[in-house]
Design an enzyme around this catalytic site. Structure first.
Site, PDB file in Angstrom:
ATOM      1  CG  PHE A   1      -4.670  14.964   1.920  1.00 50.90           C
ATOM      2  CD1 PHE A   1      -5.484  13.843   1.593  1.00 50.90           C
ATOM      3  CD2 PHE A   1      -4.225  15.253   0.104  1.00 50.90           C
ATOM      4  CE1 PHE A   1      -5.466  13.378   0.456  1.00 50.90           C
ATOM      5  CE2 PHE A   1      -4.685  14.726  -0.866  1.00 50.90           C
ATOM      6  CZ  PHE A   1      -5.242  13.936  -0.925  1.00 50.90           C
TER       7      PHE A   1
ATOM      8  CG  ASP B   1      -6.337   8.360   5.993  1.00 49.91           C
ATOM      9  OD1 ASP B   1      -6.268   8.506   7.368  1.00 49.91           O
ATOM     10  OD2 ASP B   1      -7.398   9.194   5.552  1.00 49.91           O
TER      11      ASP B   1
ATOM     12  NE  ARG C   1      -3.516   8.144  -9.417  1.00 52.96           N
ATOM     13  CZ  ARG C   1      -3.648   8.198  -7.846  1.00 52.96           C
ATOM     14  NH1 ARG C   1      -3.034   7.535  -7.131  1.00 52.96           N
ATOM     15  NH2 ARG C   1      -5.050   7.904  -7.968  1.00 52.96           N
TER      16      ARG C   1
ATOM     17  CD  GLU D   1      -2.984   0.480   0.201  1.00 57.20           C
ATOM     18  OE1 GLU D   1      -3.039   1.171  -0.651  1.00 57.20           O
ATOM     19  OE2 GLU D   1      -4.181  -0.350   0.642  1.00 57.20           O
ATOM     20  CG  ASP D   2      -1.293   4.716  -1.682  1.00 52.32           C
ATOM     21  OD1 ASP D   2      -1.688   3.574  -1.298  1.00 52.32           O
ATOM     22  OD2 ASP D   2      -1.477   5.275  -2.521  1.00 52.32           O
TER      23      ASP D   2
END
Ligand code: IMP
Length: 181
Positions: free
Chosen positions: A152, A103, A165, A99-100
């Site tokens: 964020f 959250d 990205r 996963e990046d």
């Protein structure tokens, strides 16, 4: 840097990301020696992290990109789609979800549940970034690159409404450009 209505400033430079990726890969090389794991990078966000990580993974392994999503803009919608794209049989395999960012952990929990249902031998996760809420909820992520507060971020695969990205550094939102006026 301004993207749509938000302002971003550099947060984690590419050199620091590279060092962390090498460190994570070394741990995996050690822990998964003789296990031939299947890496499942979750698109779109993890494409850059997965590519860099896998270049440093020196053990035999398989790679299959998968997709799911629970986000729209900067807020989780809580809506989850099912996992698509895993063409190889995952039965009895040692799986590493890539996963990046984690959250709320909703995405990861759903993926883990699905993979267990497919009869995987082991299911673990590696995430470059982990936010505060995932830590509070004690979401099970075996390998974590950087722990964040509730900020964020964008870049190195992560987007804001589809943009950003492509940057090799990670940026964080400072304030909206509306507030700045
Ligand atoms: P979760 O289900 O709330 O853990 O959200 C996981 C997904 O939301 C990640 O794979 C990202 O695609 C997206 N996401 C969460 N936080 C951020 C962020 O700060 N920037 C960009 N995308 C994010």
């Amino acid at each position: 840097m301004k993207i749509k209505d938000l302002e971003f400033k550099k947060f984690i430079p590419a050199t620091k990301i590279d060092d962390k990726v090498a460190e994570l890969a070394a741990q995996i090389n050690h822990d998964y020696k003789d296990k031939t794991p299947v890496f499942l990078p979750v698109l779109n966000g993890s494409f850059m992290f997965a590519a860099d990580l896998l270049k440093e993974v020196k053990i035999p392994c398989r790679v299959s990109f998968v997709k799911t999503s629970s986000y729209s803009g900067t807020m989780s919608t809580g809506q989850l789609k099912t996992l698509i794209g895993h063409d190889e049989s995952l039965f009895n395999q040692n799986i590493l979800i890539v996963e990046d960012i984690v959250d709320s952990g909703l995405t990861l929990e759903k993926i883990i549940e699905e993979l267990r249902g497919l009869g995987a031998k082991s299911v673990e996760a590696i995430s470059l970034l982990r936010k505060k809420s995932a830590r509070e909820k004690k979401i099970d992520v075996k390998y974590v690159g950087f722990d964040l507060e509730d900020e964020f971020v964008l870049g190195y695969g992560l987007d804001y409404d589809g943009l950003g990205r492509n940057y090799k550094d990670i940026y964080k939102a400072t304030r909206s450009t509306e507030e700045a006026k």
